[in-house]
Design a protein around this motif. Structure first.
Motif, PDB file in Angstrom:
ATOM      1  N   LYS A 387      -6.566  -7.890   0.598  1.00  0.00           N
ATOM      2  CA  LYS A 387      -7.616  -8.729   1.190  1.00  0.00           C
ATOM      3  C   LYS A 387      -8.888  -7.929   1.443  1.00  0.00           C
ATOM      4  O   LYS A 387      -9.949  -8.507   1.717  1.00  0.00           O
ATOM      5  N   SER A 388      -8.774  -6.616   1.380  1.00  0.00           N
ATOM      6  CA  SER A 388      -9.933  -5.731   1.505  1.00  0.00           C
ATOM      7  C   SER A 388      -9.650  -4.500   0.657  1.00  0.00           C
ATOM      8  O   SER A 388      -8.530  -4.308   0.168  1.00  0.00           O
ATOM      9  N   ASP A 389     -10.665  -3.670   0.443  1.00  0.00           N
ATOM     10  CA  ASP A 389     -10.463  -2.448  -0.339  1.00  0.00           C
ATOM     11  C   ASP A 389      -9.514  -1.512   0.396  1.00  0.00           C
ATOM     12  O   ASP A 389      -9.680  -1.234   1.601  1.00  0.00           O
ATOM     13  N   LEU A 390      -8.521  -1.012  -0.357  1.00  0.00           N
ATOM     14  CA  LEU A 390      -7.511  -0.125   0.227  1.00  0.00           C
ATOM     15  C   LEU A 390      -7.256   1.037  -0.724  1.00  0.00           C
ATOM     16  O   LEU A 390      -7.444   0.916  -1.940  1.00  0.00           O
ATOM     17  N   THR A 391      -6.781   2.132  -0.185  1.00  0.00           N
ATOM     18  CA  THR A 391      -6.339   3.264  -1.004  1.00  0.00           C
ATOM     19  C   THR A 391      -4.948   3.680  -0.565  1.00  0.00           C
ATOM     20  O   THR A 391      -4.705   3.928   0.635  1.00  0.00           O
ATOM     21  N   LEU A 392      -4.041   3.724  -1.538  1.00  0.00           N
ATOM     22  CA  LEU A 392      -2.710   4.287  -1.300  1.00  0.00           C
ATOM     23  C   LEU A 392      -2.843   5.780  -1.542  1.00  0.00           C
ATOM     24  O   LEU A 392      -3.031   6.224  -2.681  1.00  0.00           O
ATOM     25  N   LEU A 393      -2.772   6.566  -0.469  1.00  0.00           N
ATOM     26  CA  LEU A 393      -3.029   7.998  -0.575  1.00  0.00           C
ATOM     27  C   LEU A 393      -1.940   8.701  -1.373  1.00  0.00           C
ATOM     28  O   LEU A 393      -0.788   8.250  -1.437  1.00  0.00           O
ATOM     29  N   GLN A 394      -2.307   9.824  -1.990  1.00  0.00           N
ATOM     30  CA  GLN A 394      -1.334  10.599  -2.758  1.00  0.00           C
ATOM     31  C   GLN A 394      -0.316  11.228  -1.823  1.00  0.00           C
ATOM     32  O   GLN A 394      -0.658  11.953  -0.888  1.00  0.00           O
ATOM     33  N   THR A 395       0.948  10.926  -2.076  1.00  0.00           N
ATOM     34  CA  THR A 395       2.061  11.528  -1.343  1.00  0.00           C
ATOM     35  C   THR A 395       3.233  11.670  -2.293  1.00  0.00           C
ATOM     36  O   THR A 395       3.267  11.074  -3.363  1.00  0.00           O
ATOM     37  N   ALA A 396       4.220  12.455  -1.889  1.00  0.00           N
ATOM     38  CA  ALA A 396       5.351  12.735  -2.770  1.00  0.00           C
ATOM     39  C   ALA A 396       6.321  11.570  -2.878  1.00  0.00           C
ATOM     40  O   ALA A 396       7.087  11.487  -3.842  1.00  0.00           O
ATOM     41  N   PHE A 397       6.317  10.680  -1.885  1.00  0.00           N
ATOM     42  CA  PHE A 397       7.286   9.585  -1.889  1.00  0.00           C
ATOM     43  C   PHE A 397       6.639   8.318  -1.361  1.00  0.00           C
ATOM     44  O   PHE A 397       5.503   8.315  -0.918  1.00  0.00           O
ATOM     45  N   SER A 398       7.389   7.245  -1.400  1.00  0.00           N
ATOM     46  CA  SER A 398       7.075   5.877  -0.955  1.00  0.00           C
ATOM     47  C   SER A 398       6.834   4.983  -2.156  1.00  0.00           C
ATOM     48  O   SER A 398       6.749   5.433  -3.295  1.00  0.00           O
ATOM     49  N   GLY A 399       6.734   3.674  -1.878  1.00  0.00           N
ATOM     50  CA  GLY A 399       6.685   2.671  -2.928  1.00  0.00           C
ATOM     51  C   GLY A 399       8.015   1.953  -3.009  1.00  0.00           C
ATOM     52  O   GLY A 399       8.615   1.588  -1.988  1.00  0.00           O
ATOM     53  N   PHE A 400       8.530   1.762  -4.235  1.00  0.00           N
ATOM     54  CA  PHE A 400       9.806   1.080  -4.430  1.00  0.00           C
ATOM     55  C   PHE A 400      10.926   2.087  -4.201  1.00  0.00           C
ATOM     56  O   PHE A 400      10.981   3.138  -4.850  1.00  0.00           O
ATOM     57  N   CYS A 401      11.834   1.763  -3.305  1.00  0.00           N
ATOM     58  CA  CYS A 401      12.872   2.722  -2.916  1.00  0.00           C
ATOM     59  C   CYS A 401      14.240   2.055  -2.857  1.00  0.00           C
ATOM     60  O   CYS A 401      14.385   0.967  -2.295  1.00  0.00           O
ATOM     61  N   VAL A 402      15.224   2.736  -3.427  1.00  0.00           N
ATOM     62  CA  VAL A 402      16.632   2.356  -3.279  1.00  0.00           C
ATOM     63  C   VAL A 402      17.285   3.444  -2.441  1.00  0.00           C
ATOM     64  O   VAL A 402      17.397   4.597  -2.867  1.00  0.00           O
TER      65      VAL A 402
END
Length: 521
Positions: A387-402
């Motif tokens: 809904k607004s400008d966003l940045t997913l910061l660079q990190t080693a993990f996160s997102g889709f996870c099992v």
């Protein structure tokens, strides 16, 4: 925050399903129907030689017995049948050769377009084979037991056909339990032995005639009846936490959890995950709020470092961005039919990613499911609208996870084989494992069973490396490990993943096939 859920109880036919154990349960669309009236061959198609007759209430084969195949003189039902339970009795002499044909689609070519349950005199033989042993599926699978009675005695046979599953009982003993979807190659059985069929059995018609074979040997049949079965049905069933996907046998495949359980040790604010998730054999694959990482929850999608007007951590870690007043809220949950080549049962979840009362992302996710080749396949299609400008910061993990189980000895596998790479570091994105079509996590449980889960990445997703970490049993294709991902207001981000759960070791060949299918343009 409790969620408003649209609950519906839906039953939809699932295409290309491999029915789980227990399919012989008699959930029928009609009562038993007699296929033989005891007087004549009404309802049957006989060949030009008229070699089949009715004597004393029994169907008998009468001809000069020469031991040869007489394909034009098989006895066929006029009607065709798809999913059914068939019961009959047969009697054979010392020298016997006949068979009961199932779902034969071409009466001019019955030997290669139908499956034959062998009727023969194998009484007393110790050697079980897929040719001469009574109860075998001819040339495909030997029976588990030689259950035929001595010549001259009546035998009882019961055959259940439902989807790709064929089960045969002979004199009360289960002798065949066969999944046609495992026969994936022409002229080849799953164990590598050859068969006569120029077409893979998985591609055989699932509807056809039932036949009695004239192989030039005496045989007698009686008490033939059939019960049509309803097509294998799946259903989403509501419970207090979300929607549970039930298989035709009533087993749980997964639950979409939209309501936070009371008293849970979960430290993350959000739920909106799959828990539990099962293998076809009914084993749990994932954990919810484990002691070492109580913010993890089954299978979920979230990031822990989102930058914008309101920074947010929806993962629940709380190290790089605030978690307070940040929550993924379910707005609706309903069953649908998934688009694509497999018209299968699916659910649609609509979620809002809310920070301090402001919606940052509107999420619409479709999760479809099916069973094939003895594994569970669950496909995720996430559509995220910022809904607004966003940045997913660079990190080693996160997102889709099992978040898998870890109560046993585990191994990771990729298309290249067993993975022996060093474990990634949670603060060093450059240590993540390289991109791959899929990675599998298989664990030999302390109980002695072996189970596993694999994640297939879609080529249209942003480039990913993988934060697969054995000490915490993660499978995590990470789109932010190569670098930050910018989301523009009103421009949706689409992410697709395939989850495969299995019993036993990683089925590498099958995973390659499922990955190729999923990753096709």
């Amino acid at each position: 925050m409790r969620c408003q859920i649209l609950f519906a109880l839906v039953t939809i036919v699932l295409a290309t399903v491999a029915a789980p154990p227990g399919i012989a349960a008699e959930t029928a669309s009609s009562d038993w129907q007699s296929l033989f009236n005891g007087r004549d061959l009404e309802g049957w198609i006989s060949g030009p030689d008229k070699s089949w007759v009715v004597e004393d209430g029994v169907i008998a084969l009468r001809r000069e017995f020469d031991g040869r195949e007489h394909n034009a003189d098989y006895l066929w039902t006029k009607e065709t049948y798809g999913d059914f339970v068939l019961e009959l009795e047969f009697k054979i002499p010392e020298q016997a050769n006949s068979g009961v044909f199932l779902r034969t689609s071409d009466l001019a070519d019955p030997v290669y377009t139908g499956l034959e349950v062998q009727v023969s005199n194998s009484y007393g033989r110790e050697n079980l084979n897929r040719g001469g042993t009574a109860g075998a599926i001819y040339d495909c699978q030997a029976p588990a037991k030689n259950a035929v009675k001595p010549p001259g005695e009546w035998n009882r046979m019961r055959v259940t056909c439902q989807g790709p599953r064929i089960q045969v009982e002979l004199n009360g003993d289960g002798v065949i339990d066969m999944d046609l979807d495992r026969w994936t190659q022409p002229k080849l059985n799953p164990d590598g032995s050859p068969n006569k069929f120029p077409r893979a059995l998985k591609d055989f018609a699932r509807q056809g005639h039932i036949g009695l074979q004239d192989h030039g040997r005496a045989v007698w049949y009686r008490n033939i009846r059939i019960k049509r079965l309803e097509a294998a049905a799946w259903a989403f069933v509501p419970d207090e936490y979300g929607l549970v996907l039930k298989t035709p046998a009533g087993q749980t495949m997964f639950r979409y959890m939209a309501v936070r359980p009371e008293g849970t040790p979960l430290t993350a604010n959000s739920v909106c995950c799959l828990y539990p998730v099962k293998t076809p054999g009914g084993q749990d694959v994932v954990e919810f709020a484990p002691v070492d990482h109580p913010h993890h929850r089954g299978v979920f999608l979230a990031w822990h470092a989102i930058e914008g007007e309101i920074p947010a951590d929806f993962w629940g870690w709380g190290e790089f961005a605030p978690t307070k007043d940040r929550v993924i809220v379910n707005r609706s949950l309903k069953p649908v039919v998934a688009e694509g080549p497999h018209q299968v049962l699916a659910l649609e979840a609509r979620n809002d990613w809310v920070a301090q009362g402001t919606t940052l992302i509107e999420e619409t996710t479709t999760i479809s499911a099916r069973q094939t080749h003895g594994v569970n396949v669950i496909d995720f299609d996430f559509r995220l609208l910022p809904k607004s400008d966003l940045t997913l910061l660079q990190t080693a993990f996160s997102g889709f996870c099992v978040k898998s189980r870890k109560d046993g000895k585990a191994v990771y596998t990729s298309p290249e084989g067993r993975v022996t790479l060093p474990a990634p570091h949670h603060l060093k994105p450059e240590t993540d494992w390289p991109a791959a079509a899929w990675y599998d996590y298989t664990i030999a449980l302390d109980s002695g069973q072996t189970i596993g889960a694999a994640v297939v990445d879609h080529p249209d997703n942003p480039p990913s490396t993988w934060h697969n970490l054995e000490p915490i049993a993660m499978i995590n294709p990470c789109i932010v490990a190569p670098g930050p991902v910018t989301l523009k207001a009103g421009q949706p981000l689409r992410l697709r993943y395939r989850l495969v759960t299995h019993d036993g070791p990683a089925p590498v060949e099958l995973l390659n096939e499922l990955a190729d299918e999923f990753r096709k343009p």
